[in-house]
Motif scaffolding. Structure first.
Motif, PDB file in Angstrom:
ATOM      1  N   VAL A 158       0.827  -1.213   0.000  1.00 54.49           N
ATOM      2  CA  VAL A 158       0.000   0.000   0.000  1.00 54.49           C
ATOM      3  C   VAL A 158       0.854   1.253   0.000  1.00 54.49           C
ATOM      4  O   VAL A 158       0.454   2.294  -0.534  1.00 54.49           O
ATOM      5  N   SER A 159       2.053   1.176   0.600  1.00 53.34           N
ATOM      6  CA  SER A 159       2.893   2.371   0.719  1.00 53.34           C
ATOM      7  C   SER A 159       3.668   2.696  -0.555  1.00 53.34           C
ATOM      8  O   SER A 159       4.349   3.724  -0.617  1.00 53.34           O
ATOM      9  N   GLU A 160       3.569   1.837  -1.581  1.00 49.15           N
ATOM     10  CA  GLU A 160       4.198   2.174  -2.864  1.00 49.15           C
ATOM     11  C   GLU A 160       3.554   3.454  -3.403  1.00 49.15           C
ATOM     12  O   GLU A 160       2.330   3.634  -3.312  1.00 49.15           O
ATOM     13  N   PRO A 161       4.353   4.370  -3.971  1.00 45.85           N
ATOM     14  CA  PRO A 161       3.845   5.707  -4.328  1.00 45.85           C
ATOM     15  C   PRO A 161       2.531   5.719  -5.104  1.00 45.85           C
ATOM     16  O   PRO A 161       1.587   6.416  -4.732  1.00 45.85           O
ATOM     17  N   GLU A 162       2.451   4.951  -6.201  1.00 45.94           N
ATOM     18  CA  GLU A 162       1.236   4.982  -7.017  1.00 45.94           C
ATOM     19  C   GLU A 162       0.054   4.395  -6.252  1.00 45.94           C
ATOM     20  O   GLU A 162      -1.055   4.935  -6.279  1.00 45.94           O
ATOM     21  N   THR A 163       0.303   3.278  -5.584  1.00 46.66           N
ATOM     22  CA  THR A 163      -0.766   2.642  -4.826  1.00 46.66           C
ATOM     23  C   THR A 163      -1.201   3.526  -3.668  1.00 46.66           C
ATOM     24  O   THR A 163      -2.392   3.629  -3.358  1.00 46.66           O
ATOM     25  N   LEU A 164      -0.238   4.179  -3.027  1.00 44.92           N
ATOM     26  CA  LEU A 164      -0.552   5.045  -1.897  1.00 44.92           C
ATOM     27  C   LEU A 164      -1.430   6.217  -2.328  1.00 44.92           C
ATOM     28  O   LEU A 164      -2.375   6.586  -1.626  1.00 44.92           O
ATOM     29  N   ALA A 165      -1.119   6.783  -3.479  1.00 43.20           N
ATOM     30  CA  ALA A 165      -1.931   7.900  -3.974  1.00 43.20           C
ATOM     31  C   ALA A 165      -3.374   7.455  -4.207  1.00 43.20           C
ATOM     32  O   ALA A 165      -4.323   8.154  -3.830  1.00 43.20           O
ATOM     33  N   ALA A 166      -3.536   6.282  -4.825  1.00 45.17           N
ATOM     34  CA  ALA A 166      -4.890   5.767  -5.065  1.00 45.17           C
ATOM     35  C   ALA A 166      -5.584   5.446  -3.751  1.00 45.17           C
ATOM     36  O   ALA A 166      -6.771   5.733  -3.573  1.00 45.17           O
ATOM     37  N   SER A 167      -4.833   4.858  -2.816  1.00 42.31           N
ATOM     38  CA  SER A 167      -5.413   4.496  -1.516  1.00 42.31           C
ATOM     39  C   SER A 167      -5.859   5.736  -0.755  1.00 42.31           C
ATOM     40  O   SER A 167      -6.944   5.752  -0.152  1.00 42.31           O
ATOM     41  N   ASN A 168      -5.055   6.783  -0.785  1.00 41.01           N
ATOM     42  CA  ASN A 168      -5.414   8.018  -0.090  1.00 41.01           C
ATOM     43  C   ASN A 168      -6.682   8.634  -0.678  1.00 41.01           C
ATOM     44  O   ASN A 168      -7.548   9.139   0.048  1.00 41.01           O
ATOM     45  N   GLU A 169      -6.798   8.585  -2.014  1.00 39.71           N
ATOM     46  CA  GLU A 169      -7.979   9.158  -2.665  1.00 39.71           C
ATOM     47  C   GLU A 169      -9.232   8.357  -2.291  1.00 39.71           C
ATOM     48  O   GLU A 169     -10.291   8.922  -1.976  1.00 39.71           O
ATOM     49  N   LEU A 170      -9.104   7.034  -2.280  1.00 38.35           N
ATOM     50  CA  LEU A 170     -10.246   6.179  -1.925  1.00 38.35           C
ATOM     51  C   LEU A 170     -10.601   6.332  -0.442  1.00 38.35           C
ATOM     52  O   LEU A 170     -11.776   6.330  -0.082  1.00 38.35           O
ATOM     53  N   ALA A 191     -16.382  -0.461  -6.628  1.00 41.93           N
ATOM     54  CA  ALA A 191     -15.796  -0.780  -7.932  1.00 41.93           C
ATOM     55  C   ALA A 191     -14.441  -0.118  -8.110  1.00 41.93           C
ATOM     56  O   ALA A 191     -13.481  -0.745  -8.600  1.00 41.93           O
ATOM     57  N   ASP A 192     -14.334   1.148  -7.727  1.00 44.38           N
ATOM     58  CA  ASP A 192     -13.060   1.864  -7.861  1.00 44.38           C
ATOM     59  C   ASP A 192     -11.998   1.256  -6.954  1.00 44.38           C
ATOM     60  O   ASP A 192     -10.814   1.200  -7.308  1.00 44.38           O
ATOM     61  N   TYR A 193     -12.415   0.800  -5.766  1.00 41.01           N
ATOM     62  CA  TYR A 193     -11.472   0.158  -4.848  1.00 41.01           C
ATOM     63  C   TYR A 193     -10.893  -1.094  -5.496  1.00 41.01           C
ATOM     64  O   TYR A 193      -9.669  -1.307  -5.489  1.00 41.01           O
ATOM     65  N   HIS A 194     -11.752  -1.942  -6.048  1.00 38.02           N
ATOM     66  CA  HIS A 194     -11.258  -3.177  -6.666  1.00 38.02           C
ATOM     67  C   HIS A 194     -10.406  -2.870  -7.900  1.00 38.02           C
ATOM     68  O   HIS A 194      -9.416  -3.570  -8.157  1.00 38.02           O
ATOM     69  N   ARG A 195     -10.744  -1.840  -8.625  1.00 40.29           N
ATOM     70  CA  ARG A 195      -9.977  -1.489  -9.811  1.00 40.29           C
ATOM     71  C   ARG A 195      -8.588  -0.962  -9.437  1.00 40.29           C
ATOM     72  O   ARG A 195      -7.586  -1.300 -10.082  1.00 40.29           O
ATOM     73  N   ALA A 196      -8.511  -0.166  -8.382  1.00 41.05           N
ATOM     74  CA  ALA A 196      -7.239   0.469  -8.014  1.00 41.05           C
ATOM     75  C   ALA A 196      -6.382  -0.389  -7.091  1.00 41.05           C
ATOM     76  O   ALA A 196      -5.146  -0.353  -7.168  1.00 41.05           O
ATOM     77  N   LEU A 197      -7.030  -1.169  -6.215  1.00 39.76           N
ATOM     78  CA  LEU A 197      -6.273  -1.899  -5.197  1.00 39.76           C
ATOM     79  C   LEU A 197      -6.508  -3.411  -5.238  1.00 39.76           C
ATOM     80  O   LEU A 197      -6.017  -4.139  -4.371  1.00 39.76           O
ATOM     81  N   GLY A 198      -7.233  -3.858  -6.242  1.00 42.28           N
ATOM     82  CA  GLY A 198      -7.532  -5.287  -6.315  1.00 42.28           C
ATOM     83  C   GLY A 198      -6.321  -6.159  -6.535  1.00 42.28           C
ATOM     84  O   GLY A 198      -6.377  -7.373  -6.316  1.00 42.28           O
ATOM     85  N   HIS A 199      -5.196  -5.556  -6.970  1.00 40.85           N
ATOM     86  CA  HIS A 199      -3.980  -6.336  -7.215  1.00 40.85           C
ATOM     87  C   HIS A 199      -3.217  -6.658  -5.942  1.00 40.85           C
ATOM     88  O   HIS A 199      -2.272  -7.450  -5.976  1.00 40.85           O
ATOM     89  N   LEU A 200      -3.583  -6.068  -4.815  1.00 37.93           N
ATOM     90  CA  LEU A 200      -2.851  -6.287  -3.574  1.00 37.93           C
ATOM     91  C   LEU A 200      -2.973  -7.741  -3.134  1.00 37.93           C
ATOM     92  O   LEU A 200      -4.028  -8.359  -3.253  1.00 37.93           O
TER      93      LEU A 200
END
Length: 239
Positions: A158-170, A191-200
């Protein structure tokens, strides 16, 4: 000498002196006609020896045998040295944890493995950070060693820069949910959560027991509103 005088001369408190009497380390001297204890120089020497042994770390119940023995004290000193080495190792480890917490700006109650990670996200503001910390502390306590490693791994993802930005927005959108939020908005967030963070990767959380799940549910009921809890329910159902 009275109790105050001998305590002063030996560099101990009167309370410590009385404690030595109570546990039987220091025999009580005879009392004068007025009822006060009368200490001699021999009592002072014995008290100094007791104090010295106690300062070395000898437990009080181990002092009388040592005082009564005329043999070498190598075994006792070896044991004391091993105990002190162990204490130094434990204290060094604690100092390392403190340094890690300080460097991360984390609170002293933060699990050290998560110190660098818990403060990374700030999308929902201080309150959401507090909720994240509480949940992570609870999970860290309840999980086994493999689960804790998985939790740390997840937080690292989650703390990876791109993932963190998406996580903060969500997270900010989640924090903005209110009981009046339309169902369609909750569905969009899921839906946006699964699209942005579903790869975790959540590998390692398979053994989370029912009691831990119940505790997390109870926490959610305490701190989240109906819309936010509905989001979690739909998120899990869509997984």
């Amino acid at each position: 000498m009275n109790s105050g005088e001998i305590a002063r001369m030996a560099g101990v408190s009167v309370r410590t002196l009385r404690h030595y009497h109570q546990v039987g380390v220091l025999p009580e001297p005879a009392r004068r006609s007025n009822g006060y204890r009368e200490y001699t120089v021999r009592d002072l020497v014995l008290l100094l020896r007791i104090r010295r042994l106690a300062e070395l770390g000898v437990p009080l119940d181990g002092i009388p045998p040592m005082l009564a023995s005329d043999g070498p004290a190598d075994a006792v000193l070896d044991e004391l040295d091993r105990e002190l080495a162990g204490q130094i190792e434990r204290l060094t480890a604690r100092r390392a944890v403190i340094a890690r917490l300080r460097a991360a700006g984390a609170g002293p109650d933060t699990p050290p493995e998560l110190a660098d990670l818990l403060g990374a996200g700030a999308g929902g503001g201080p309150l959401m950070l507090e909720h994240d910390r509480d949940i992570m502390v609870l999970l860290h306590h309840r999980l086994d060693e493999a689960g804790r490693a998985a939790l740390t791994g997840l937080m690292s993802q989650v703390s990876e820069p791109e993932t963190l930005a998406a996580s903060n927005e969500l997270t900010a959108r989640f924090a903005a949910l209110t009981p009046d939020t339309p169902d369609a908005e909750i569905d969009r967030l899921v839906a946006d959560y699964h699209r942005a963070l579903g790869h975790l990767s959540f590998d390692g959380f398979e053994n989370v027991d029912g009691r831990t799940g119940a505790l997390l549910t109870a926490y959610q009921k305490m701190v989240f509103n109906d819309a936010q809890r509905e989001f979690f329910a739909r998120l899990i159902a869509a997984a």
